[in-house]
Design a protein around this motif. Structure first.
Motif, short mmCIF file in Angstrom:
data_model
loop_
_atom_site.label_atom_id
_atom_site.label_comp_id
_atom_site.label_asym_id
_atom_site.label_seq_id
_atom_site.Cartn_x
_atom_site.Cartn_y
_atom_site.Cartn_z
N GLU A 55 0.82 -1.22 0.00
CA GLU A 55 0.00 0.00 0.00
C GLU A 55 0.85 1.27 0.00
N PRO A 56 1.70 1.40 -1.02
CA PRO A 56 2.64 2.53 -1.02
C PRO A 56 2.01 3.86 -1.43
N GLN A 57 2.66 4.93 -1.01
CA GLN A 57 2.34 6.27 -1.55
C GLN A 57 3.14 6.52 -2.82
N VAL A 58 4.30 5.84 -2.90
CA VAL A 58 5.19 5.99 -4.06
C VAL A 58 5.55 4.60 -4.56
N LEU A 59 5.46 4.42 -5.87
CA LEU A 59 5.78 3.12 -6.46
C LEU A 59 6.96 3.31 -7.42
#
Ligand SMILES: Nc1ncnc2c1ncn2[C@@H]1O[C@H](COP(=O)(O)OP(=O)(O)OP(=O)(O)O)[C@@H](O)[C@H]1O
Length: 276
Positions: free
Chosen positions: A173-177
């Protein structure tokens, strides 16, 4: 879009391995609501830059500020917990585990209960497991990997393993991929599938997945290393170009396409690119 509201702000980042300077004083701002592509010839420093962002490499100089914290030199597991997930050029999965187990393993960073001591079938660990399982099942559905959910990943075709790896990153569940060559080694059809998934991840799927925020709302900050220029020009909002460890250009796809330094770097005209 001003440097003050960059999601990730990279300043004067330098990294060496003995005499090899992999990154030289890189400055780069990465923003929400954009797919940022990092391109450049082989050995330009693209993977090294992602490795610095996610904590695998410790740069000798410079800073990487993410949500107000300097994350340069922070351990990879902590960076992942802070909301930065990535995939790798050479797939990094637990090859002896199934697709489902690989995605569940990613969820363990969120689990309060230790699954060995928490009672796997009764009590809080079981309840927690069910909640995590729901998110993982939604990701499996979204990436259309149900047919291989119980298959050991080492037995899967390469393109499918790449897709499982994308699922594993989403399970965090990242904010940045951060995506390191997600389409490398794929045929045209597989590339088109991954390109569609990247766009769908970025845009979010709304009420198709109402209970899984990462799919419902999407990942609003994606950084992509990719060699296929057609893909980069189609997907990216902004492009940063590296050559011999330096950033030689940055801009919108149409600006980069016509940039003489970029053309020179790709054609191997060292003199022109070195002057940039
Ligand atoms: N762990 C390491 N040890 C020694 N040198 C390294 C290491 N990682 C990267 N390098 C060197 O740093 C430079 C940049 O490598 P990097 O892999 O970041 O380039 P890249 O742009 O990702 O290349 P490619 O497109 O081929 O993947 C190269 O000269 C490489 O050999």
């Amino acid at each position: 879009m001003s440097p003050d509201n960059a999601k990730i702000k990279i300043d004067n980042l330098s990294l060496s391995f003995g005499g090899i300077k992999a990154l030289k004083e890189i400055n780069l701002d990465i923003y929400d609501n954009q797919i940022t592509a990092i391109i450049g010839p082989n050995g330009a420093g693209k993977t090294s830059l992602l490795n610095c962002i996610n904590g695998f490499y410790k740069p000798q100089a410079g800073s990487i500020v993410y949500n107000g914290h300097n994350i340069a030199r922070i351990r990879p597991d902590r960076v992942a917990k802070m909301g930065i997930a990535r995939t790798f050029q050479n797939i990094e999965l637990y090859s002896g585990l199934t697709t489902l187990e690989n995605l569940m393993a990613a969820r363990h960073i969120f689990m309060k209960q230790n699954f060995l001591t928490g009672g796997a079938y009764f009590g809080p660990a079981h309840k927690e497991e069910i909640e995590h399982r729901k998110i993982v099942e939604d990701i499996i559905d979204f990436l259309e990997i149900e047919p291989v959910r119980k298959k050991v990943v080492s037995m899967l075709p390469y393109g499918m393993r790449k897709r499982v790896e994308l699922g594993r990153a989403l399970a965090l569940e990242p904010q940045v991929l951060l995506l390191d060559e997600p389409m490398a080694g794929m045929n045209l059809e597989e590339k088109e599938d991954i390109a569609r998934f990247i766009v769908d991840i970025f845009e979010g799927q709304g009420e198709t997945y109402p209970d899984t925020p990462i799919l419902r709302d999407g990942v609003k900050c994606i950084v992509l290393i990719e060699h296929d220029m057609g893909v980069v020009m189609d997907l990216a909002d902004r492009i940063a170009v590296l050559d011999f460890g330096r950033k030689i250009a940055e801009g919108k796809p149409e600006e980069i396409k016509n940039n003489t330094h970029v053309i020179a770097a790709y054609l191997g005209d060292d003199e022109t690119s070195a002057q940039a």
